[in-house]
Design a protein around this motif. Structure first.
Motif, PDB file in Angstrom:
ATOM      1  N   TYR A  49      13.841 -10.058  -1.756  1.00 42.94           N
ATOM      2  CA  TYR A  49      13.420  -8.660  -1.921  1.00 42.94           C
ATOM      3  C   TYR A  49      14.073  -8.053  -3.161  1.00 42.94           C
ATOM      4  CZ  TYR A  49      13.884  -3.617  -1.069  1.00 42.94           C
ATOM      5  OH  TYR A  49      13.912  -2.249  -1.203  1.00 42.94           O
ATOM      6  N   TYR A  50      15.378  -8.272  -3.320  1.00 41.57           N
ATOM      7  CA  TYR A  50      16.071  -7.762  -4.508  1.00 41.57           C
ATOM      8  C   TYR A  50      15.397  -8.262  -5.780  1.00 41.57           C
ATOM      9  CZ  TYR A  50      19.267  -7.673  -8.391  1.00 41.57           C
ATOM     10  OH  TYR A  50      19.787  -7.504  -9.645  1.00 41.57           O
ATOM     11  N   ALA A  51      15.115  -9.552  -5.835  1.00 36.06           N
ATOM     12  CA  ALA A  51      14.495 -10.136  -7.021  1.00 36.06           C
ATOM     13  C   ALA A  51      13.124  -9.517  -7.293  1.00 36.06           C
ATOM     14  CB  ALA A  51      14.380 -11.650  -6.863  1.00 36.06           C
ATOM     15  N   ARG A  52      12.404  -9.222  -6.233  1.00 34.79           N
ATOM     16  CA  ARG A  52      11.075  -8.621  -6.363  1.00 34.79           C
ATOM     17  C   ARG A  52      11.166  -7.217  -6.970  1.00 34.79           C
ATOM     18  NH1 ARG A  52       9.527 -10.576  -1.875  1.00 34.79           N
ATOM     19  NH2 ARG A  52      10.091  -8.861  -0.508  1.00 34.79           N
ATOM     20  N   VAL A  53      12.101  -6.431  -6.484  1.00 36.44           N
ATOM     21  CA  VAL A  53      12.233  -5.051  -6.971  1.00 36.44           C
ATOM     22  C   VAL A  53      12.838  -5.028  -8.372  1.00 36.44           C
ATOM     23  CG1 VAL A  53      13.291  -2.798  -6.578  1.00 36.44           C
ATOM     24  CG2 VAL A  53      12.434  -4.135  -4.632  1.00 36.44           C
ATOM     25  N   ALA A  54      13.998  -5.664  -8.515  1.00 35.29           N
ATOM     26  CA  ALA A  54      14.691  -5.628  -9.803  1.00 35.29           C
ATOM     27  C   ALA A  54      13.920  -6.358 -10.898  1.00 35.29           C
ATOM     28  CB  ALA A  54      16.085  -6.231  -9.654  1.00 35.29           C
ATOM     29  N   GLY A  55      13.022  -7.260 -10.492  1.00 40.49           N
ATOM     30  CA  GLY A  55      12.241  -8.000 -11.472  1.00 40.49           C
ATOM     31  C   GLY A  55      10.944  -7.331 -11.879  1.00 40.49           C
ATOM     32  N   ASP A  56      10.646  -6.168 -11.300  1.00 33.05           N
ATOM     33  CA  ASP A  56       9.435  -5.436 -11.685  1.00 33.05           C
ATOM     34  C   ASP A  56       9.486  -5.134 -13.183  1.00 33.05           C
ATOM     35  OD1 ASP A  56       7.968  -2.704 -12.183  1.00 33.05           O
ATOM     36  OD2 ASP A  56       7.138  -3.458 -10.308  1.00 33.05           O
ATOM     37  N   ALA A  57       8.386  -5.406 -13.867  1.00 33.85           N
ATOM     38  CA  ALA A  57       8.369  -5.290 -15.331  1.00 33.85           C
ATOM     39  C   ALA A  57       8.748  -3.903 -15.827  1.00 33.85           C
ATOM     40  CB  ALA A  57       6.984  -5.667 -15.853  1.00 33.85           C
ATOM     41  N   ARG A  58       8.489  -2.881 -15.033  1.00 36.90           N
ATOM     42  CA  ARG A  58       8.767  -1.507 -15.463  1.00 36.90           C
ATOM     43  C   ARG A  58      10.254  -1.170 -15.455  1.00 36.90           C
ATOM     44  NH1 ARG A  58       4.898   1.136 -11.070  1.00 36.90           N
ATOM     45  NH2 ARG A  58       5.945  -0.557  -9.911  1.00 36.90           N
ATOM     46  N   ILE A  59      11.035  -1.905 -14.665  1.00 37.62           N
ATOM     47  CA  ILE A  59      12.450  -1.557 -14.517  1.00 37.62           C
ATOM     48  C   ILE A  59      13.393  -2.742 -14.716  1.00 37.62           C
ATOM     49  CG2 ILE A  59      11.947   0.393 -13.009  1.00 37.62           C
ATOM     50  CD1 ILE A  59      12.649  -1.315 -10.603  1.00 37.62           C
ATOM     51  N   LYS A  60      12.837  -3.882 -15.044  1.00 37.00           N
ATOM     52  CA  LYS A  60      13.639  -5.100 -15.190  1.00 37.00           C
ATOM     53  C   LYS A  60      14.765  -4.919 -16.203  1.00 37.00           C
ATOM     54  CE  LYS A  60      13.178 -10.044 -16.195  1.00 37.00           C
ATOM     55  NZ  LYS A  60      12.218 -11.133 -16.533  1.00 37.00           N
ATOM     56  N   ASP A  61      14.467  -4.318 -17.331  1.00 40.76           N
ATOM     57  CA  ASP A  61      15.480  -4.146 -18.366  1.00 40.76           C
ATOM     58  C   ASP A  61      16.549  -3.142 -17.953  1.00 40.76           C
ATOM     59  OD1 ASP A  61      14.185  -5.966 -19.943  1.00 40.76           O
ATOM     60  OD2 ASP A  61      13.172  -4.482 -21.192  1.00 40.76           O
ATOM     61  N   ILE A 113       9.116   4.435 -13.582  1.00 36.92           N
ATOM     62  CA  ILE A 113       7.941   4.240 -12.726  1.00 36.92           C
ATOM     63  C   ILE A 113       7.114   5.514 -12.652  1.00 36.92           C
ATOM     64  CG2 ILE A 113       7.209   3.823 -10.327  1.00 36.92           C
ATOM     65  CD1 ILE A 113       9.417   1.750 -10.119  1.00 36.92           C
ATOM     66  N   ALA A 114       7.766   6.657 -12.730  1.00 35.54           N
ATOM     67  CA  ALA A 114       7.056   7.944 -12.684  1.00 35.54           C
ATOM     68  C   ALA A 114       6.386   8.276 -14.016  1.00 35.54           C
ATOM     69  CB  ALA A 114       8.022   9.059 -12.298  1.00 35.54           C
ATOM     70  N   GLY A 115       6.707   7.514 -15.054  1.00 38.64           N
ATOM     71  CA  GLY A 115       6.127   7.799 -16.366  1.00 38.64           C
ATOM     72  C   GLY A 115       6.772   8.998 -17.040  1.00 38.64           C
ATOM     73  N   LEU A 116       8.037   9.231 -16.747  1.00 39.89           N
ATOM     74  CA  LEU A 116       8.759  10.377 -17.295  1.00 39.89           C
ATOM     75  C   LEU A 116       9.902   9.891 -18.186  1.00 39.89           C
ATOM     76  CD1 LEU A 116       9.011  12.486 -14.004  1.00 39.89           C
ATOM     77  CD2 LEU A 116       7.371  12.813 -15.884  1.00 39.89           C
ATOM     78  N   GLU A 117      10.322  10.748 -19.084  1.00 42.24           N
ATOM     79  CA  GLU A 117      11.412  10.400 -19.988  1.00 42.24           C
ATOM     80  C   GLU A 117      12.643  11.229 -19.668  1.00 42.24           C
ATOM     81  OE1 GLU A 117      12.474  10.508 -24.766  1.00 42.24           O
ATOM     82  OE2 GLU A 117      10.366  10.527 -24.127  1.00 42.24           O
ATOM     83  N   ILE A 170       6.528  -0.097  -4.714  1.00 45.98           N
ATOM     84  CA  ILE A 170       7.936   0.285  -4.837  1.00 45.98           C
ATOM     85  C   ILE A 170       8.087   1.786  -4.644  1.00 45.98           C
ATOM     86  CG2 ILE A 170       9.854   0.534  -6.469  1.00 45.98           C
ATOM     87  CD1 ILE A 170       9.109  -2.150  -7.647  1.00 45.98           C
ATOM     88  N   THR A 171       9.008   2.166  -3.762  1.00 47.44           N
ATOM     89  CA  THR A 171       9.365   3.574  -3.597  1.00 47.44           C
ATOM     90  C   THR A 171      10.803   3.768  -4.073  1.00 47.44           C
ATOM     91  OG1 THR A 171      10.242   3.338  -1.355  1.00 47.44           O
ATOM     92  CG2 THR A 171       7.859   3.791  -1.566  1.00 47.44           C
ATOM     93  N   LEU A 172      11.239   5.017  -4.049  1.00 48.15           N
ATOM     94  CA  LEU A 172      12.608   5.311  -4.440  1.00 48.15           C
ATOM     95  C   LEU A 172      13.608   4.588  -3.539  1.00 48.15           C
ATOM     96  CD1 LEU A 172      14.458   6.900  -6.325  1.00 48.15           C
ATOM     97  CD2 LEU A 172      14.326   8.824  -4.716  1.00 48.15           C
ATOM     98  N   ALA A 173      13.255   4.403  -2.287  1.00 45.11           N
ATOM     99  CA  ALA A 173      14.137   3.683  -1.369  1.00 45.11           C
ATOM    100  C   ALA A 173      14.384   2.256  -1.861  1.00 45.11           C
ATOM    101  CB  ALA A 173      13.529   3.650   0.031  1.00 45.11           C
ATOM    102  N   ASP A 174      13.351   1.602  -2.350  1.00 45.52           N
ATOM    103  CA  ASP A 174      13.496   0.235  -2.865  1.00 45.52           C
ATOM    104  C   ASP A 174      14.389   0.203  -4.096  1.00 45.52           C
ATOM    105  OD1 ASP A 174      11.569  -1.115  -1.039  1.00 45.52           O
ATOM    106  OD2 ASP A 174      10.123   0.188  -2.034  1.00 45.52           O
ATOM    107  N   ILE A 175      14.201   1.171  -4.970  1.00 46.77           N
ATOM    108  CA  ILE A 175      15.006   1.224  -6.191  1.00 46.77           C
ATOM    109  C   ILE A 175      16.481   1.381  -5.845  1.00 46.77           C
ATOM    110  CG2 ILE A 175      15.526   2.626  -8.226  1.00 46.77           C
ATOM    111  CD1 ILE A 175      12.520   3.305  -8.356  1.00 46.77           C
TER     112      ILE A 175
END
Length: 222
Positions: free
Chosen positions: A192-204, A25-29, A159-164
Motif C-alpha cells: 500500500y505504501y509503495a502504491r501511494v508514495a509511487g503515484d506519479a503526482r507525488i513520487k518526487d 493532487i489538488a492542482g494547487l501551488e 488517493i485521499t488525504l488519509a492515504d497521503i
C-alpha cells in the motif's frame, strides 16, 4: 497559477510532504519558504509565536498551524480532487484514518526515537518503556494490515488525504521502528505504501524510501 499561500517547512518532514502532496493532487501551488531550525528569524517568530513547522499563511493572511490541518485546508480548496472523499461519510472516514495514523502509529514512532536519542530528562532510557511503546505500535500495524486485505486505498478507489498522511507516517516508521524483519510482517501495509508514495503526482515529493535495515537502537550510556 498563483500560489494559494506560503508554507514554512522542510522537504524531508512528513507533514511537509503531506501538504505538498495534497497541493499537487489538488492542482494547487504552495510557495515553500526556506527554513532553518537553528536560525528562526524575528519575523517568523512574530508571525508564528509557537515557532514550529509546518506553518502556513494564505494569500489572504489566513494563518494555520499543524500539518494535518494545513493539508486538510489545502484539500478543501479543491473538492473535485476527491482528497476528502465524495460525501460526508467519506470525509469522516478520511478524518478517522488521519487520526489513527497520527495517534496510533506515528506517536509511537516519535516516542521510540526520543527514547533512543536520549531526549528525556537526564538522557534516560527505559527498555521496558521502549518495548511497551513498540508493542502498542505493533497492535496498530496489525489492525492496519488486516484492514488493507481487500483495499487499494483507505476510503475510496482513489488517493485521499488519509492515504497521503498514512503513507508519510509509514515512511517515517520504516526509518525508525521498522527494520526489514518487521516490515516483512506487514506485506499489505508496504504494498500500500509503495502504491501511494509511487503515484506519479507525488513520487518526487515522497522521495527515496531510505528505510532502515534494523530498528534504531539506544545509544550507549556515556
Amino acid at each position: 497559477m498563483a500560489p494559494i499561500g506560503s508554507l514554512w517547512g522542510v522537504p524531508r518532514q512528513r507533514q511537509t510532504k503531506s501538504i505538498l502532496s495534497a497541493a499537487a493532487i489538488a492542482g494547487l501551488e504552495v510557495d515553500l519558504k526556506p527554513f532553518e531550525f537553528a536560525n528562526k528569524s524575528p519575523e517568523f517568530v512574530s508571525k508564528f509565536p509557537f515557532a514550529k513547522i509546518p506553518t502556513f499563511e494564505g494569500e489572504d493572511g489566513f494563518i494555520l498551524l499543524e500539518g494535518a490541518s494545513i493539508a486538510r485546508y489545502v484539500a478543501s480548496l479543491a473538492p473535485e480532487s476527491g482528497l476528502l472523499g465524495n460525501n460526508i461519510k467519506d470525509a469522516a472516514l478520511v478524518d478517522q484514518w488521519i487520526h489513527f495514523a497520527e495517534h496510533e502509529i506515528n506517536a509511537y514512532t516519535d516516542l521510540v526515537w526520543q527514547l533512543v536519542e536520549r531526549f528525556f530528562p537526564e538522557k534516560a532510557y527505559s527498555e521496558n518503556i521502549h518495548k511497551t511503546v513498540f508493542e502498542r505500535q505493533e497492535r496498530s500495524l496489525k489492525f492496519l494490515e488486516q484492514s488493507l486485505n481487500f483495499r487499494k486505498f483507505l476510503v475510496t478507489d482513489e488517493i485521499t488525504l488519509a492515504d497521503i498522511i498514512l503513507a508519510g507516517v509509514i515512511q517515517r516508521a520504516a526509518r525508525v521502528t521498522l527494520g526489514a524483519a518487521e516490515r516483512a510482517l506487514y506485506p499489505n501495509v508496504f504494498a500500500y505504501y509503495a502504491r501511494v508514495a509511487g503515484d506519479a503526482r507525488i513520487k518526487d515529493i515522497f522521495g527515496a524510501a531510505d528505510f532502515v535495515e534494523v530498528p534504531v537502537a539506544p545509544k550507549k550510556d556515556e
